[in-house]
Design a protein around this motif. Structure first.
Motif, PDB file in Angstrom:
ATOM      1  N   GLY A   1      36.085  57.729  72.289  1.00  0.00           N
ATOM      2  CA  GLY A   1      35.465  57.365  71.025  1.00  0.00           C
ATOM      3  C   GLY A   1      36.507  57.060  69.964  1.00  0.00           C
ATOM      4  O   GLY A   1      37.680  56.805  70.274  1.00  0.00           O
ATOM      5  N   PRO A   2      36.111  57.079  68.684  1.00  0.00           N
ATOM      6  CA  PRO A   2      37.042  56.726  67.601  1.00  0.00           C
ATOM      7  C   PRO A   2      38.344  57.517  67.610  1.00  0.00           C
ATOM      8  O   PRO A   2      39.379  57.015  67.156  1.00  0.00           O
ATOM      9  N   GLY A   3      38.333  58.738  68.144  1.00  0.00           N
ATOM     10  CA  GLY A   3      39.568  59.523  68.218  1.00  0.00           C
ATOM     11  C   GLY A   3      40.576  58.984  69.201  1.00  0.00           C
ATOM     12  O   GLY A   3      41.722  59.456  69.231  1.00  0.00           O
ATOM     13  N   ASP A   4      40.185  57.989  69.999  1.00  0.00           N
ATOM     14  CA  ASP A   4      41.082  57.393  70.995  1.00  0.00           C
ATOM     15  C   ASP A   4      41.604  56.020  70.584  1.00  0.00           C
ATOM     16  O   ASP A   4      42.164  55.295  71.405  1.00  0.00           O
ATOM     17  N   VAL A   5      41.432  55.670  69.330  1.00  0.00           N
ATOM     18  CA  VAL A   5      41.868  54.351  68.855  1.00  0.00           C
ATOM     19  C   VAL A   5      43.380  54.171  69.019  1.00  0.00           C
ATOM     20  O   VAL A   5      43.852  53.096  69.414  1.00  0.00           O
ATOM     21  N   ASP A   6      44.161  55.196  68.746  1.00  0.00           N
ATOM     22  CA  ASP A   6      45.618  55.070  68.882  1.00  0.00           C
ATOM     23  C   ASP A   6      46.012  54.824  70.334  1.00  0.00           C
ATOM     24  O   ASP A   6      46.913  54.012  70.615  1.00  0.00           O
TER      25      ASP A   6
END
Length: 280
Positions: free
Chosen positions: A152-157
């Motif tokens: 999810g958004p926490g995996d953007v990096d």
């Protein structure tokens, strides 16, 4: 393109891409589609204003182009011309305007339809054509890989680092938008890294990975997600560099068909990468 142009641009967009079963009037779109379109246009105005153009025919907007620029990669997200105004050079002028945003980039990409006028326009602009296939159908076989996890958004990096390695450019703000909109999966282990997005209607939005095995595992996970929802699967934009994807699609029992080509300038298509239609 200004904020006041967006509604007229959406009408042109709808008319240019309307199919036998698709409305040509955006007021008939489901509310969630309308919301995504508004977010898309606003996103381009915020992050890529120099690549966002409209053509004014004197009585209103008759064409629209949206182009993005991320690191050293330029990409054309949309080029649409009112069907009554086509074959008059409007598309070529919109492309030329959007390409001013590509100055200084190393690579450029365009996902084309199979329209002969569009393909000729991109070829004349110096892009190399790479044929593509797409696949659709119900999944008949779907192996599961424990390497793939929900993301999810926490995996953007993580996803941005994969994009830097795979396609030479991060998605940046587009990655956040994708992670907030669609279901995301990721792999991050000693055997490879990658991510994928899939829509609830079964369309695989994007896949990027550092090797064949990881890309394959991610695509299978997207197909399994769609199968669990009991919807038909759609995979777009696979070319000759992506034989791993072709093997997955055929082994899953999907039906292959010719699709519009992808055009690249400054290099060949990345191998472990299925691009997003709107976000490349």
């Amino acid at each position: 393109m200004t904020a006041d142009d967006i509604e007229a641009a959406r009408v042109v967009h709808a008319q240019a891409f309307a199919g036998p079963d698709e409305p040509a009037d955006p007021s008939a779109f489901p509310p969630e589609v309308t919301a995504r379109q508004h977010r898309r246009y606003a996103h381009f105005r915020e992050h890529d204003a120099p690549g966002s153009w409209v053509a004014d025919g004197g009585n209103g907007v008759v064409g629209v182009a949206l182009a993005l620029r991320r690191d050293d990669l330029w990409g054309l997200s949309l080029l649409a011309v009112d069907p009554d105004c086509q074959a008059k050079g409007i598309g070529s002028r919109l492309l030329a305007a959007s390409l001013t945003y590509a100055v200084g980039t190393a690579r450029s990409v365009i996902l084309s339809t199979s329209d002969p006028k569009a393909m000729a326009c991109y070829a004349r602009a110096g892009f190399d054509l790479h044929p593509q296939v797409a696949a659709r159908g119900q999944v008949r076989r779907c192996p599961y890989s424990p390497r793939v996890r929900d993301a999810g958004p926490g995996d953007v990096d993580l996803a941005d680092e994969v994009d830097r390695l795979v396609r030479g450019a991060r998605r940046g703000p587009d990655q956040t938008l994708l992670a907030e909109t669609w279901t995301m999966f990721a792999v991050d282990d000693n055997d490879g890294r990658g991510y994928a997005y899939v829509r609830d209607n079964g369309e695989v939005e994007a896949v990027a990975a550092t090797n064949d095995a990881t890309a394959t595992a991610l695509l299978w996970r997207c197909l399994a997600y769609a199968a669990d929802l009991q919807v038909e699967v759609s995979v777009e934009h696979a070319n000759a560099e992506q034989q791993w994807a072709v093997r997955v699609m055929t082994e899953a029992g999907l039906t292959l068909r010719p699709s519009g080509p992808v055009f690249w300038r400054g290099g060949a298509p990345p191998r472990h990468y299925l691009p997003s239609g709107p976000w490349l």
